[in-house]
Write an enzyme that holds these catalytic residues in place. Sequence first.
Site, PDB file in Angstrom:
ATOM      1  N   LYS A  84       8.589   2.904   1.764  1.00  0.00           N
ATOM      2  CA  LYS A  84       9.323   2.988   3.223  1.00  0.00           C
ATOM      3  C   LYS A  84      10.488   4.656   3.089  1.00  0.00           C
ATOM      4  O   LYS A  84      11.414   3.947   2.732  1.00  0.00           O
ATOM      5  CB  LYS A  84       9.923   1.936   3.718  1.00  0.00           C
ATOM      6  CG  LYS A  84       9.611   1.922   5.594  1.00  0.00           C
ATOM      7  CD  LYS A  84       9.547   0.258   6.191  1.00  0.00           C
ATOM      8  CE  LYS A  84       9.454   1.020   7.383  1.00  0.00           C
ATOM      9  NZ  LYS A  84       9.636  -0.533   8.195  1.00  0.00           N
ATOM     10  N   SER A 159       6.423  -1.774  11.935  1.00  0.00           N
ATOM     11  CA  SER A 159       6.729   0.016  11.654  1.00  0.00           C
ATOM     12  C   SER A 159       6.285   0.475  10.320  1.00  0.00           C
ATOM     13  O   SER A 159       6.655   1.900  10.132  1.00  0.00           O
ATOM     14  CB  SER A 159       8.420   0.403  12.137  1.00  0.00           C
ATOM     15  OG  SER A 159       9.316  -0.760  11.371  1.00  0.00           O
ATOM     16  N   SER A 183       7.095  -5.899  10.904  1.00  0.00           N
ATOM     17  CA  SER A 183       7.081  -4.785  10.498  1.00  0.00           C
ATOM     18  C   SER A 183       6.738  -4.287   9.259  1.00  0.00           C
ATOM     19  O   SER A 183       5.977  -3.547   8.934  1.00  0.00           O
ATOM     20  CB  SER A 183       8.908  -3.891  11.205  1.00  0.00           C
ATOM     21  OG  SER A 183       8.661  -3.677  11.465  1.00  0.00           O
TER      22      SER A 183
END
Length: 357
Positions: A84, A159, A183
């Site tokens: 990420k 996210s 997330s």
Amino acid sequence: MSMSTGPSPLLEAAEAVRSGRVSSEELVTQALKRLEEVEGDVGAFLSVQGRAAVDTARSIDRKVAEGCKETLALPLLGVPMGVKDNLCTAGVPTTAASRILEGYRPSYDASAVSKLKLAGGIALGKTNMDEYGMGSTTETSAFQVTRNPRNIDHAPGGSSGGSAAAVAAGVVTGALGTDTGGSVRQPASWCGVVGLKPTYGRLSRKGLIAYASSTDCIGPIASSVADCAALLGAVAGEDRAGDSTALQQPVPDYTALLKESAASGGSRPLEGIKMGVIREALVERVQPDVAAAVKEAIDTMASLGAEVTEVSLPSLPEQCAAYYVTALSEASANLARFDGIRYGLHDQYEGDVYIQQ
């Protein structure tokens, strides 16, 4: 969800490299080819480090061919992974999907990324996310929208939507995400893969671009429980020099525990486990197909031996508001470091007079 250990694409790939049945370079090349096939529709990656990944794979293959014992023991040996984009990567763009950090290249790896590499994993690229982790659909990235590979007309969640989409699309078998208020777990659910938010402090947060520091956690995303366990075991652990909140307790062998549970439990490996089902969570604003899927999962858990009990959380509707009081106040403090702005009122002391600005 079964407690069995297979199929486990990540572990199987690492074992194939270890045995010489496939090379790490082949795995990386296949991942890059798959990425090229789906990225135009899915948009899971903000940057791809293909050349570096191939170079790393070739180095691993040489050590495997030489029979290097240290290399052969690595749990994630030669397997490409997604990371990420709010996790620092040395010399590689790390933007947290924000124009504020466009062009930023950290001088160091986040501790979780460093451990991923030390375990033999190869960082293929940086995955898309909601800007600074503030979102739940991966539509608020400053650079692109990520779509759900199961159905590109749908969002992948967020996210960590880029990481979940990369796994679901078959580009990588595992990825790192971060979870502040869901997330990792939510996009994993939306994309039909496995995501875990570990206990706070189980993983070091050094090198994680902060959102709300009291709940930020780094977590694994993979296509099976066994792979998620292997990835978690590889990146968890203390970090005395980098993060004082990281737990200083030994990291269990999650993979061995899963195998032990599967072997000892037979057809009912969840025997003796109690599972609570929140009544209020299935009452309002739940689509029928989602409720049906949850009910099916509950029935599966029960068939595996779990004792399922309905519990009530009457304050559940207020939980989101309470979360945002904490999360946004911490976010404002964390974001202040990027441009010098301070939120709220600040007092300056001059002699005997306080001046409020």
